[in-house]
Design a protein around this motif. Structure first.
Motif, mmCIF file in Angstrom:
data_model
loop_
_atom_site.group_PDB
_atom_site.id
_atom_site.type_symbol
_atom_site.label_atom_id
_atom_site.label_comp_id
_atom_site.label_asym_id
_atom_site.label_seq_id
_atom_site.Cartn_x
_atom_site.Cartn_y
_atom_site.Cartn_z
ATOM 1 N N ALA A 37 5.572 -4.137 1.055
ATOM 2 C CA ALA A 37 4.310 -3.886 0.346
ATOM 3 C C ALA A 37 3.133 -3.882 1.319
ATOM 4 C CB ALA A 37 4.102 -4.930 -0.750
ATOM 5 N N ALA A 38 3.116 -4.837 2.227
ATOM 6 C CA ALA A 38 2.031 -4.900 3.217
ATOM 7 C C ALA A 38 2.059 -3.676 4.123
ATOM 8 C CB ALA A 38 2.153 -6.178 4.044
ATOM 9 N N ARG A 39 3.246 -3.257 4.526
ATOM 10 C CA ARG A 39 3.361 -2.076 5.384
ATOM 11 C C ARG A 39 2.905 -0.815 4.638
ATOM 12 N NH1 ARG A 39 2.434 0.973 9.440
ATOM 13 N NH2 ARG A 39 3.960 2.604 9.763
ATOM 14 N N MET A 40 3.234 -0.696 3.347
ATOM 15 C CA MET A 40 2.807 0.474 2.585
ATOM 16 C C MET A 40 1.290 0.518 2.478
ATOM 17 S SD MET A 40 5.426 2.292 2.061
ATOM 18 C CE MET A 40 5.971 1.675 3.660
ATOM 19 N N GLU A 41 0.649 -0.640 2.300
ATOM 20 C CA GLU A 41 -0.821 -0.666 2.275
ATOM 21 C C GLU A 41 -1.382 -0.216 3.616
ATOM 22 O OE1 GLU A 41 -3.072 -3.913 0.670
ATOM 23 O OE2 GLU A 41 -1.445 -4.426 -0.710
ATOM 24 N N LEU A 43 0.067 1.669 5.891
ATOM 25 C CA LEU A 43 0.369 3.085 6.083
ATOM 26 C C LEU A 43 -0.525 3.962 5.208
ATOM 27 C CD1 LEU A 43 2.284 5.049 7.552
ATOM 28 C CD2 LEU A 43 3.889 4.762 5.643
ATOM 29 N N ALA A 44 -0.752 3.547 3.962
ATOM 30 C CA ALA A 44 -1.622 4.320 3.062
ATOM 31 C C ALA A 44 -3.021 4.456 3.647
ATOM 32 C CB ALA A 44 -1.677 3.669 1.686
ATOM 33 N N ARG A 45 -3.540 3.361 4.223
ATOM 34 C CA ARG A 45 -4.887 3.393 4.813
ATOM 35 C C ARG A 45 -5.018 4.440 5.916
ATOM 36 N NH1 ARG A 45 -4.526 -2.263 4.282
ATOM 37 N NH2 ARG A 45 -3.865 -2.487 6.454
ATOM 38 N N GLN A 46 -3.906 4.814 6.530
ATOM 39 C CA GLN A 46 -3.918 5.786 7.624
ATOM 40 C C GLN A 46 -3.859 7.238 7.132
ATOM 41 O OE1 GLN A 46 -0.632 4.752 10.191
ATOM 42 N NE2 GLN A 46 -1.239 2.606 10.246
ATOM 43 N N GLN A 47 -3.649 7.435 5.836
ATOM 44 C CA GLN A 47 -3.454 8.790 5.308
ATOM 45 C C GLN A 47 -4.781 9.483 5.019
ATOM 46 O OE1 GLN A 47 -0.246 9.835 5.496
ATOM 47 N NE2 GLN A 47 -0.054 7.738 6.268
ATOM 48 N N PRO A 48 -4.839 10.782 5.272
ATOM 49 C CA PRO A 48 -6.040 11.541 4.918
ATOM 50 C C PRO A 48 -6.303 11.451 3.409
ATOM 51 C CG PRO A 48 -4.574 12.856 6.290
ATOM 52 C CD PRO A 48 -3.815 11.613 5.903
ATOM 53 N N GLY A 49 -7.547 11.217 3.059
ATOM 54 C CA GLY A 49 -7.930 11.180 1.649
ATOM 55 C C GLY A 49 -7.798 9.818 1.001
ATOM 56 N N TYR A 50 -7.312 8.816 1.726
ATOM 57 C CA TYR A 50 -7.180 7.468 1.175
ATOM 58 C C TYR A 50 -8.563 6.861 0.950
ATOM 59 C CZ TYR A 50 -6.278 2.434 1.054
ATOM 60 O OH TYR A 50 -6.243 1.108 0.714
ATOM 61 N N LEU A 51 -8.757 6.238 -0.215
ATOM 62 C CA LEU A 51 -10.047 5.627 -0.536
ATOM 63 C C LEU A 51 -9.974 4.111 -0.689
ATOM 64 C CD1 LEU A 51 -11.307 8.173 -3.215
ATOM 65 C CD2 LEU A 51 -11.874 8.102 -0.769
ATOM 66 N N GLY A 52 -8.822 3.597 -1.126
ATOM 67 C CA GLY A 52 -8.722 2.150 -1.329
ATOM 68 C C GLY A 52 -7.545 1.800 -2.212
ATOM 69 N N ILE A 53 -7.351 0.479 -2.391
ATOM 70 C CA ILE A 53 -6.226 -0.007 -3.188
ATOM 71 C C ILE A 53 -6.616 -1.318 -3.847
ATOM 72 C CG2 ILE A 53 -5.154 -1.302 -1.300
ATOM 73 C CD1 ILE A 53 -2.431 -0.215 -2.368
ATOM 74 N N TRP A 77 0.631 11.573 0.056
ATOM 75 C CA TRP A 77 1.054 10.184 0.282
ATOM 76 C C TRP A 77 2.451 9.955 -0.280
ATOM 77 C CZ3 TRP A 77 1.730 5.926 2.528
ATOM 78 C CH2 TRP A 77 2.089 4.751 1.863
ATOM 79 N N LYS A 78 2.733 10.496 -1.433
ATOM 80 C CA LYS A 78 4.055 10.320 -2.047
ATOM 81 C C LYS A 78 5.167 10.850 -1.150
ATOM 82 C CE LYS A 78 6.639 11.385 -6.267
ATOM 83 N NZ LYS A 78 7.493 10.253 -6.100
ATOM 84 N N GLN A 79 4.871 11.826 -0.302
ATOM 85 C CA GLN A 79 5.880 12.470 0.535
ATOM 86 C C GLN A 79 5.969 11.924 1.964
ATOM 87 O OE1 GLN A 79 8.128 14.473 -0.825
ATOM 88 N NE2 GLN A 79 7.043 13.972 -2.716
ATOM 89 N N VAL A 80 5.177 10.920 2.318
ATOM 90 C CA VAL A 80 5.261 10.325 3.656
ATOM 91 C C VAL A 80 6.640 9.682 3.808
ATOM 92 C CG1 VAL A 80 4.336 8.495 5.150
ATOM 93 C CG2 VAL A 80 2.781 9.996 3.878
ATOM 94 N N THR A 81 7.344 9.996 4.887
ATOM 95 C CA THR A 81 8.735 9.591 5.060
ATOM 96 C C THR A 81 8.955 8.098 4.853
ATOM 97 O OG1 THR A 81 9.106 11.436 6.555
ATOM 98 C CG2 THR A 81 10.701 9.636 6.648
ATOM 99 N N GLU A 82 8.174 7.281 5.495
ATOM 100 C CA GLU A 82 8.357 5.826 5.367
ATOM 101 C C GLU A 82 8.106 5.364 3.928
ATOM 102 O OE1 GLU A 82 6.926 1.750 7.650
ATOM 103 O OE2 GLU A 82 6.368 3.695 8.491
#
Length: 111
Positions: A37-41, A43-53, A77-82
Motif C-alpha cells: 500500500a505504501a509503495r502504491m502511494e 508510485l501513484a505520486r510519480q504518475q502524470p496527472g496525480y493530484l492526491g490521495i 495509473w491503472k495500467q502501470v505494471t507494478e
C-alpha cells in the motif's frame, strides 16, 4: 503528509477503492500488505496527472480515494505494471471483496 488531499478547483477525477480484507489469511502478511500500500502511494505520486490521495481503514474494511487531473490519467495509473501486479495480488490474497468507482468531481468545498 496531511490526511486531506490538496486538490485543485474542479473538475477532476476521483477513483474510489472500497475493500474488505479476506478473513482467515495469514496476518503476518499484514506487513507485506502495508508495504505494498505504501509503495502504491509512492508510485501513484510519480504518475502524470496525480493530484492526491486519502485513505482510511477500520479493521478489515477500507476506503482509498485517489484524485487525478482527468479520466485519462486515472486510466493510465491503472495500467502501470507494478500497480497491475499489486492488483492481482489483492484479488488473489488480500481482499474478500472490493469495488472501484470512478467519478468526476464537480464541486469541492470546505471551511
Amino acid at each position: 503528509m496531511p490526511f486531506l488531499a490538496a486538490t485543485p478547483p474542479p473538475p477532476y477525477t476521483a477513483v474510489v477503492f472500497t475493500s474488505v480484507r479476506a478473513a482467515g489469511g495469514p496476518r503476518d502478511d499484514d506487513e507485506a500488505y502495508a508495504a505494498t500500500a505504501a509503495r502504491m502511494e509512492e508510485l501513484a505520486r510519480q504518475q502524470p496527472g496525480y493530484l492526491g490521495i486519502e485513505s482510511a481503514r477500520s479493521g478489515d474494511e477500507g476506503i482509498t480515494v485517489s484524485y487525478w487531473r482527468d479520466a485519462e490519467a486515472a486510466r493510465a495509473w491503472k495500467q502501470v505494471t507494478e500497480h497491475l501486479v499489486a492488483q492481482g495480488r489483492g484479488r488473489r490474497e488480500w481482499y474478500a471483496t472490493y469495488r472501484v468507482r470512478v467519478a468526476t468531481v464537480e464541486r469541492d468545498y470546505g471551511p
